[in-house]
Write a protein that holds these residues in place. Structure first.
Motif, PDB file in Angstrom:
ATOM      1  N   TRP A   1       0.755  -1.440   0.038  1.00 10.46           N
ATOM      2  CA  TRP A   1      -0.113  -0.028  -0.082  1.00 10.46           C
ATOM      3  C   TRP A   1       0.828   1.200   0.085  1.00 10.46           C
ATOM      4  O   TRP A   1       2.043   1.320   0.291  1.00 10.46           O
TER       5      TRP A   1
ATOM      6  N   SER B   1      -6.181  -8.587  -1.093  1.00  7.00           N
ATOM      7  CA  SER B   1      -5.006  -8.586  -0.311  1.00  7.00           C
ATOM      8  C   SER B   1      -4.499 -10.094  -0.173  1.00  7.00           C
ATOM      9  O   SER B   1      -5.253 -11.090  -0.289  1.00  7.00           O
TER      10      SER B   1
ATOM     11  N   PRO C   1     -11.368   0.671   0.574  1.00  4.18           N
ATOM     12  CA  PRO C   1     -10.811   1.890   0.017  1.00  4.18           C
ATOM     13  C   PRO C   1     -11.617   2.874  -0.726  1.00  4.18           C
ATOM     14  O   PRO C   1     -11.432   3.977  -0.601  1.00  4.18           O
ATOM     15  N   ARG C   2     -12.680   2.229  -1.208  1.00  2.00           N
ATOM     16  CA  ARG C   2     -13.632   3.061  -1.937  1.00  2.00           C
ATOM     17  C   ARG C   2     -14.605   3.948  -1.046  1.00  2.00           C
ATOM     18  O   ARG C   2     -14.882   5.003  -1.426  1.00  2.00           O
TER      19      ARG C   2
ATOM     20  N   LEU D   1      -6.419   1.398  -6.843  1.00  4.18           N
ATOM     21  CA  LEU D   1      -6.674   0.016  -6.360  1.00  4.18           C
ATOM     22  C   LEU D   1      -5.839  -1.006  -7.240  1.00  4.18           C
ATOM     23  O   LEU D   1      -5.650  -0.965  -8.348  1.00  4.18           O
ATOM     24  N   ASN D   2      -5.555  -2.050  -6.689  1.00  5.90           N
ATOM     25  CA  ASN D   2      -4.732  -3.128  -7.416  1.00  5.90           C
ATOM     26  C   ASN D   2      -5.420  -4.155  -8.228  1.00  5.90           C
ATOM     27  O   ASN D   2      -4.822  -5.045  -8.711  1.00  5.90           O
ATOM     28  N   ARG D   3      -6.848  -4.105  -8.273  1.00  5.94           N
ATOM     29  CA  ARG D   3      -7.591  -5.019  -9.305  1.00  5.94           C
ATOM     30  C   ARG D   3      -8.425  -4.068  -9.909  1.00  5.94           C
ATOM     31  O   ARG D   3      -9.804  -3.828  -9.397  1.00  5.94           O
ATOM     32  N   GLN D   4      -8.061  -3.575 -10.960  1.00  2.00           N
ATOM     33  CA  GLN D   4      -8.939  -2.726 -11.726  1.00  2.00           C
ATOM     34  C   GLN D   4      -9.606  -3.229 -12.886  1.00  2.00           C
ATOM     35  O   GLN D   4      -9.202  -3.944 -13.713  1.00  2.00           O
TER      36      GLN D   4
ATOM     37  N   TYR E   1     -14.071  -2.561  -9.917  1.00  6.82           N
ATOM     38  CA  TYR E   1     -12.821  -2.278  -9.229  1.00  6.82           C
ATOM     39  C   TYR E   1     -12.724  -2.360  -7.828  1.00  6.82           C
ATOM     40  O   TYR E   1     -13.800  -2.462  -7.216  1.00  6.82           O
ATOM     41  N   SER E   2     -11.605  -3.390  -7.418  1.00 15.61           N
ATOM     42  CA  SER E   2     -11.594  -3.569  -5.909  1.00 15.61           C
ATOM     43  C   SER E   2     -10.324  -3.771  -5.499  1.00 15.61           C
ATOM     44  O   SER E   2      -8.992  -3.769  -6.239  1.00 15.61           O
ATOM     45  N   GLN E   3      -9.890  -3.774  -4.170  1.00 22.88           N
ATOM     46  CA  GLN E   3      -8.469  -3.900  -3.715  1.00 22.88           C
ATOM     47  C   GLN E   3      -8.517  -5.354  -2.967  1.00 22.88           C
ATOM     48  O   GLN E   3      -9.411  -5.676  -2.021  1.00 22.88           O
TER      49      GLN E   3
END
Length: 127
Positions: free
Chosen positions: A23, A83, A58-59, A68-71, A79-81
């Motif tokens: 992050w 881990s 995060p949104r 975000l790391n999953r676009q 879109y998601s983050q």
């Protein structure tokens, strides 16, 4: 793929501890209103809880989509983050899908050569 650790050692400053957990430290610390110079071991339970909440959702904290790391997920377009294990699983699934449909990127991953257009005639000969 660079693998980073997913936990804190609580010895370094908060900014550096968050950086090692995939992050950006300044965004998380600013959203949680935490001093970046404070050591991670000195954080209170409420501060840790707020950091975990920001990383999990995060949104809700108005972190932009490009961060975000999953676009734009292939299946649902969201879109998601992600881990730790979920991120590794999604990446593996994406590569398997590319290999299965015999995409150029998928084949180059399968062959173990450069994927993103780099020159390969004289570089990257070591394995």
């Amino acid at each position: 793929v660079v693998r980073r650790r997913r936990f804190f050692f609580f010895k370094q400053k908060t900014a550096y501890e968050i950086l090692t957990c995939d992050w950006s430290s300044d965004v998380c610390c600013k959203k949680a209103e935490i001093d970046m110079g404070q050591r991670a071991g000195e954080l209170t339970a409420a501060q840790l809880e707020s950091l975990m909440l920001i990383v999990a959702n995060p949104r809700q904290f108005r972190i932009p989509d490009w961060f975000l790391n999953r676009q734009k997920d292939f299946k649902d377009g969201k879109y998601s983050q992600l881990s730790s294990n979920a991120l590794d699983t999604k990446l593996r699934d994406d590569l398997e899908r590319l290999k299965k449909i015999r995409n150029h990127r998928g084949l180059r991953h399968y062959w173990g050569i450069r994927v993103r257009g780099q020159h390969t005639k004289t570089t990257g000969r070591r394995k």
